[in-house]
Scaffold this motif. Structure first.
Motif, PDB file in Angstrom:
ATOM      1  N   TRP A 108      34.688  -5.101  53.397  1.00 42.56           N
ATOM      2  CA  TRP A 108      33.527  -5.533  54.219  1.00 42.56           C
ATOM      3  C   TRP A 108      33.793  -6.150  55.442  1.00 42.56           C
ATOM      4  CZ3 TRP A 108      32.973 -10.631  55.890  1.00 42.56           C
ATOM      5  CH2 TRP A 108      33.834 -11.644  55.380  1.00 42.56           C
ATOM      6  N   ARG A 136      28.413  -5.564  56.872  1.00 40.79           N
ATOM      7  CA  ARG A 136      28.334  -4.303  56.208  1.00 40.79           C
ATOM      8  C   ARG A 136      29.543  -4.233  55.141  1.00 40.79           C
ATOM      9  NH1 ARG A 136      31.821   0.131  56.709  1.00 40.79           N
ATOM     10  NH2 ARG A 136      30.645   2.258  56.748  1.00 40.79           N
ATOM     11  N   ILE A 137      28.713  -3.900  54.048  1.00 39.96           N
ATOM     12  CA  ILE A 137      29.673  -3.958  52.621  1.00 39.96           C
ATOM     13  C   ILE A 137      29.940  -2.745  52.352  1.00 39.96           C
ATOM     14  CG2 ILE A 137      29.628  -4.839  50.211  1.00 39.96           C
ATOM     15  CD1 ILE A 137      27.518  -6.766  51.070  1.00 39.96           C
ATOM     16  N   ALA A 144      28.329   2.599  52.720  1.00 37.08           N
ATOM     17  CA  ALA A 144      28.060   1.063  52.899  1.00 37.08           C
ATOM     18  C   ALA A 144      26.884   0.631  52.669  1.00 37.08           C
ATOM     19  CB  ALA A 144      28.697   0.818  54.220  1.00 37.08           C
ATOM     20  N   THR A 192      24.529  -2.343  54.752  1.00 34.55           N
ATOM     21  CA  THR A 192      24.575  -3.381  55.889  1.00 34.55           C
ATOM     22  C   THR A 192      23.454  -4.338  55.676  1.00 34.55           C
ATOM     23  OG1 THR A 192      25.389  -1.499  57.629  1.00 34.55           O
ATOM     24  CG2 THR A 192      24.131  -3.724  58.346  1.00 34.55           C
TER      25      THR A 192
END
Length: 289
Positions: A62, A70-71, A166, A168
């Motif tokens: 992240w 953002r992961i 991802a 976010t």
């Protein structure tokens, strides 16, 4: 009688994963496998092929984007709880309720989204905060607001050849809550769940409802409730209860083995009033009124 083993693709990086998925769109991506492998073990599904995502370092990190986090879709719940509770308290609280420690160490937010279950614990906090889902394929990358991601029970906008890369999530701009109702305190699928996010800068309220409709939902009318911003003395029980009524009205529950539609609406009303009191109290130094 012999049984043919489905191909198991093991890409080394994201670019290779997308190439493989383009060539084999029937392949089912697997990261933690906490949902998929249960279905496989119960013979509810038999993937024609699988795409192993566990070696993709790009998905397992992240990053701080300034006003958002953002992961990567492969970041497990345990890391969200341990590393992001300060900046994403609602999502971290939801992650803490997922399964057992073993499940939280393996299960991922990306997998939760790909499954698209109405009962997914990670979904309500993403809806309450207005998260964005990043989706990639060999054709390129697109971003979808989370409220547009779910299209039906266990269905989403994902197309063949696409992969969630991802999520976010805006950083918390005020107190957040996640409440989950279940038959016991741990390792349980939600009867219903609710996330509430208070944005003190924008003077905005966000909601996310789980396990009370064909998809995870927001409560737009509840989001618009008139809060006494800057006038704490005007917050009262009637306001909290009205918020609860609006949240319950936004739900679209059914009767099933975990609970009735009437119980889900009642539980959501109680949870919503409680959550609003808690975030308001936290925002105003312990004064809920």
């Amino acid at each position: 009688m012999s049984q043919t083993t489905a191909p198991f693709h093991t890409p080394a990086d994201l670019a290779e994963a997308l190439r493989l998925l383009a060539a084999h769109p029937e392949a089912v991506p697997v990261a933690g496998g906490t949902d998929l492998m249960v279905a496989v073990n119960y013979r509810l599904t038999r993937p024609a092929a699988m795409l192993d995502l566990t070696r993709l370092a790009e998905l397992r990190e992240w990053t701080d984007e300034g006003d958002a986090i953002r992961i990567g879709s492969g970041v497990p719940y345990a890391r969200i709880t341990a590393e992001l509770a300060t900046v994403l308290p609602g999502l971290a609280a939801a992650a803490r309720t997922v399964g057992s420690p073993q499940i939280r160490n393996r299960g991922t937010l990306g997998g939760n989204l790909a499954t698209a279950s109405p009962a997914g614990d990670g979904h309500p906090p993403l809806l309450a905060t207005g998260a964005d889902i990043e989706i990639a394929s060999a054709r390129g990358t697109r971003t979808v607001p989370v409220e547009a991601f779910f299209t039906g029970p266990k269905r989403s906008v994902l197309q063949p050849g696409e992969l969630i890369t991802a999520v976010t999530v805006p950083k918390a701009a005020g107190p957040q809550q996640f409440l989950k109702v279940g038959t016991r305190n741990a390792m349980v699928i939600a009867v219903c769940s609710l996330a509430v996010a208070l944005d003190l800068d924008a003077r905005r309220l966000g909601t996310g409802i789980g396990s009370a409709g064909p998809t995870p939902l927001t409560a737009p009318d509840a989001n618009l409730i008139e809060l006494p911003w800057g006038r704490t003395g005007l917050f009262n029980d009637a306001l909290a209860e009205e918020f609860g009524r609006r949240v319950a009205a936004a739900a679209r529950p059914i009767d099933d083995v975990r609970g009735t539609a009437a119980y889900r609406r009642h539980a959501l009303a109680v949870c919503a009033a409680r959550a609003l009191r808690r975030v308001w109290t936290a925002a105003h130094g312990g004064s809920g009124r």
